[in-house]
Design a protein around this motif. Structure first.
Motif, PDB file in Angstrom:
ATOM      1  N   GLY A  86       0.605  -1.115   0.518  1.00 34.67           N
ATOM      2  CA  GLY A  86       0.056  -0.254   0.305  1.00 34.67           C
ATOM      3  C   GLY A  86       0.902   0.769  -0.482  1.00 34.67           C
ATOM      4  O   GLY A  86       1.934   1.447   0.137  1.00 34.67           O
ATOM      5  N   HIS A  87       0.231   1.915  -0.673  1.00 32.50           N
ATOM      6  CA  HIS A  87       0.837   3.546  -0.750  1.00 32.50           C
ATOM      7  C   HIS A  87      -0.250   5.236   0.349  1.00 32.50           C
ATOM      8  O   HIS A  87      -1.392   5.055   0.184  1.00 32.50           O
ATOM      9  N   ALA A  88       0.327   5.450   0.963  1.00 31.56           N
ATOM     10  CA  ALA A  88      -0.228   6.322   2.314  1.00 31.56           C
ATOM     11  C   ALA A  88      -0.825   8.015   0.754  1.00 31.56           C
ATOM     12  O   ALA A  88      -0.050   7.962  -0.139  1.00 31.56           O
ATOM     13  N   LEU A  89      -2.386   7.670   1.040  1.00 34.20           N
ATOM     14  CA  LEU A  89      -2.734   9.295   0.435  1.00 34.20           C
ATOM     15  C   LEU A  89      -3.384  10.277   1.199  1.00 34.20           C
ATOM     16  O   LEU A  89      -3.038   9.721   2.605  1.00 34.20           O
ATOM     17  N   GLY A  90      -2.948  10.721   1.208  1.00 29.24           N
ATOM     18  CA  GLY A  90      -3.892  12.313   1.521  1.00 29.24           C
ATOM     19  C   GLY A  90      -4.705  12.919   0.903  1.00 29.24           C
ATOM     20  O   GLY A  90      -4.587  13.641  -0.172  1.00 29.24           O
ATOM     21  N   GLU A  91      -5.391  13.828   1.307  1.00 23.02           N
ATOM     22  CA  GLU A  91      -6.309  14.363   0.574  1.00 23.02           C
ATOM     23  C   GLU A  91      -7.438  15.479   1.481  1.00 23.02           C
ATOM     24  O   GLU A  91      -8.036  14.480   2.401  1.00 23.02           O
TER      25      GLU A  91
ATOM     26  N   GLN B  90     -12.654  22.068   3.951  1.00 22.09           N
ATOM     27  CA  GLN B  90     -12.109  24.021   4.485  1.00 22.09           C
ATOM     28  C   GLN B  90     -12.608  24.984   4.389  1.00 22.09           C
ATOM     29  O   GLN B  90     -13.551  24.889   3.468  1.00 22.09           O
ATOM     30  N   THR B  91     -12.647  25.121   6.137  1.00 18.34           N
ATOM     31  CA  THR B  91     -13.624  26.491   6.136  1.00 18.34           C
ATOM     32  C   THR B  91     -12.570  27.400   7.162  1.00 18.34           C
ATOM     33  O   THR B  91     -11.466  26.854   6.728  1.00 18.34           O
ATOM     34  N   ALA B  92     -13.000  28.266   7.546  1.00 14.72           N
ATOM     35  CA  ALA B  92     -12.545  29.135   8.333  1.00 14.72           C
ATOM     36  C   ALA B  92     -11.996  29.012   9.677  1.00 14.72           C
ATOM     37  O   ALA B  92     -10.792  28.926  10.003  1.00 14.72           O
ATOM     38  N   GLN B  93     -12.378  27.912  10.344  1.00 12.03           N
ATOM     39  CA  GLN B  93     -12.355  27.583  11.351  1.00 12.03           C
ATOM     40  C   GLN B  93     -10.923  25.965  11.244  1.00 12.03           C
ATOM     41  O   GLN B  93     -10.302  26.091  11.827  1.00 12.03           O
ATOM     42  N   HIS B  94     -11.446  25.220  10.135  1.00 11.79           N
ATOM     43  CA  HIS B  94     -10.498  24.475   9.909  1.00 11.79           C
ATOM     44  C   HIS B  94     -10.243  23.966   8.862  1.00 11.79           C
ATOM     45  O   HIS B  94     -11.219  23.718   7.726  1.00 11.79           O
ATOM     46  N   VAL B  95      -8.988  22.719   8.568  1.00 10.14           N
ATOM     47  CA  VAL B  95      -9.319  21.920   7.260  1.00 10.14           C
ATOM     48  C   VAL B  95      -9.400  20.141   7.570  1.00 10.14           C
ATOM     49  O   VAL B  95      -8.554  20.120   8.798  1.00 10.14           O
ATOM     50  N   VAL B  96      -9.835  19.572   7.048  1.00 10.78           N
ATOM     51  CA  VAL B  96     -10.076  18.342   7.260  1.00 10.78           C
ATOM     52  C   VAL B  96      -9.233  17.730   6.265  1.00 10.78           C
ATOM     53  O   VAL B  96      -9.521  17.841   5.453  1.00 10.78           O
ATOM     54  N   LEU B  97      -8.843  16.172   7.232  1.00 11.09           N
ATOM     55  CA  LEU B  97      -7.312  16.034   5.843  1.00 11.09           C
ATOM     56  C   LEU B  97      -8.176  14.482   6.628  1.00 11.09           C
ATOM     57  O   LEU B  97      -7.983  13.809   7.402  1.00 11.09           O
ATOM     58  N   ASP B  98      -8.617  14.075   5.461  1.00  8.61           N
ATOM     59  CA  ASP B  98      -8.299  12.439   4.829  1.00  8.61           C
ATOM     60  C   ASP B  98      -7.155  11.125   4.650  1.00  8.61           C
ATOM     61  O   ASP B  98      -6.724  11.908   3.222  1.00  8.61           O
ATOM     62  N   LEU B  99      -6.979  10.366   5.928  1.00  6.77           N
ATOM     63  CA  LEU B  99      -6.156   9.874   5.078  1.00  6.77           C
ATOM     64  C   LEU B  99      -6.174   8.395   4.724  1.00  6.77           C
ATOM     65  O   LEU B  99      -6.797   8.433   5.562  1.00  6.77           O
ATOM     66  N   SER B 100      -5.695   7.887   3.782  1.00 13.17           N
ATOM     67  CA  SER B 100      -5.686   6.566   3.769  1.00 13.17           C
ATOM     68  C   SER B 100      -4.855   6.312   3.111  1.00 13.17           C
ATOM     69  O   SER B 100      -3.658   6.636   3.335  1.00 13.17           O
ATOM     70  N   GLU B 101      -5.105   5.373   2.435  1.00 13.19           N
ATOM     71  CA  GLU B 101      -3.714   4.052   1.426  1.00 13.19           C
ATOM     72  C   GLU B 101      -4.553   3.642   0.243  1.00 13.19           C
ATOM     73  O   GLU B 101      -5.425   2.872   0.709  1.00 13.19           O
ATOM     74  N   THR B 102      -3.296   3.067  -0.251  1.00 17.56           N
ATOM     75  CA  THR B 102      -3.973   2.363  -1.765  1.00 17.56           C
ATOM     76  C   THR B 102      -4.102   1.101  -1.192  1.00 17.56           C
ATOM     77  O   THR B 102      -3.547   0.021  -0.719  1.00 17.56           O
ATOM     78  N   LYS B 103      -4.730  -0.086  -1.770  1.00 16.25           N
ATOM     79  CA  LYS B 103      -5.455  -0.909  -1.844  1.00 16.25           C
ATOM     80  C   LYS B 103      -3.514  -1.765  -2.457  1.00 16.25           C
ATOM     81  O   LYS B 103      -4.148  -1.787  -3.639  1.00 16.25           O
ATOM     82  N   ALA B 104      -3.997  -3.262  -1.688  1.00 17.34           N
ATOM     83  CA  ALA B 104      -2.598  -4.083  -2.304  1.00 17.34           C
ATOM     84  C   ALA B 104      -3.568  -4.640  -3.599  1.00 17.34           C
ATOM     85  O   ALA B 104      -4.725  -4.763  -3.609  1.00 17.34           O
ATOM     86  N   GLN B 105      -2.955  -5.208  -4.570  1.00 13.92           N
ATOM     87  CA  GLN B 105      -3.470  -5.878  -5.242  1.00 13.92           C
ATOM     88  C   GLN B 105      -3.970  -7.462  -5.389  1.00 13.92           C
ATOM     89  O   GLN B 105      -3.112  -7.974  -3.928  1.00 13.92           O
ATOM     90  N   THR B 106      -4.818  -7.985  -5.233  1.00 11.46           N
ATOM     91  CA  THR B 106      -4.919  -9.115  -5.291  1.00 11.46           C
ATOM     92  C   THR B 106      -4.417 -10.490  -5.562  1.00 11.46           C
ATOM     93  O   THR B 106      -3.656 -10.462  -7.210  1.00 11.46           O
TER      94      THR B 106
END
Length: 168
Positions: free
Chosen positions: A109-114, A118-134
């Motif tokens: 897997g490889h780390a992902l971030g998005e 994004q508001t005036a008070q906060h920024v929400v960052l979603d962390l995930s990972e790529t799936k391995a191939q079957t």
């Protein structure tokens, strides 16, 4: 005969070591007035000729904090939604428009971030990972690279909220 074999073997070893050592020495270029030049096929390592790697674009993981990054104060990072032990090192760069943060990835897997909010008070960052191939064999290691996420506006005084999604 026995001593002759040892003598020939030692001579071959010395000749090999001498020949290998001579390949790394500098040669003299008579056309340039005796200046030293690197032997053909070698790479010059003078500081001006070593190309600098291009800066990593947002989303490409690396294992060192990018140069020029500034840490985000701990009271401006909300990592309550992350699992215990998940890293939550957050930095800004490029005037606050790039967030560099430590993520977690493993195996194939490889780390992902998005930035998902994004508001005036906060920024929400979603962390995930790529799936391995079957059917693909993967190592069972964990890595903690820094990933970059671009923001629409500089972070400023906003809080960074970190959350984690299942692998994609």
């Amino acid at each position: 005969m026995r001593n002759l074999t040892k003598l020939v073997g030692t001579g071959l070893i010395l000749a090999t070591v001498t020949a290998c050592g001579a390949q790394g020495t500098m040669a003299t270029n008579p056309a340039s007035g005796g200046d030293s030049v690197a032997p053909s096929g070698s790479i010059s390592t003078s500081p001006s000729s070593v190309p600098k790697p291009p800066p990593n674009p947002p989303g490409k993981p690396r294992f060192e904090v990018p140069a020029g990054s500034t840490p985000v104060p701990a009271d401006k990072v909300d990592a309550k939604a992350l699992p215990s032990g998940f890293p939550h090192e957050v930095y800004t760069a490029n005037g606050g428009t790039i967030i560099n943060l430590r993520a977690e990835e493993g195996g194939c897997g490889h780390a992902l971030g998005e930035a998902i909010e994004q508001t005036a008070q906060h920024v929400v960052l979603d962390l995930s990972e790529t799936k391995a191939q079957t059917g693909q064999m993967c190592t069972m290691d964990l890595r903690y690279p820094y990933i970059s996420v671009a923001l629409a506006a500089p972070l400023g005084e906003r809080t960074v909220v970190l959350k984690q999604s299942p692998p994609r």
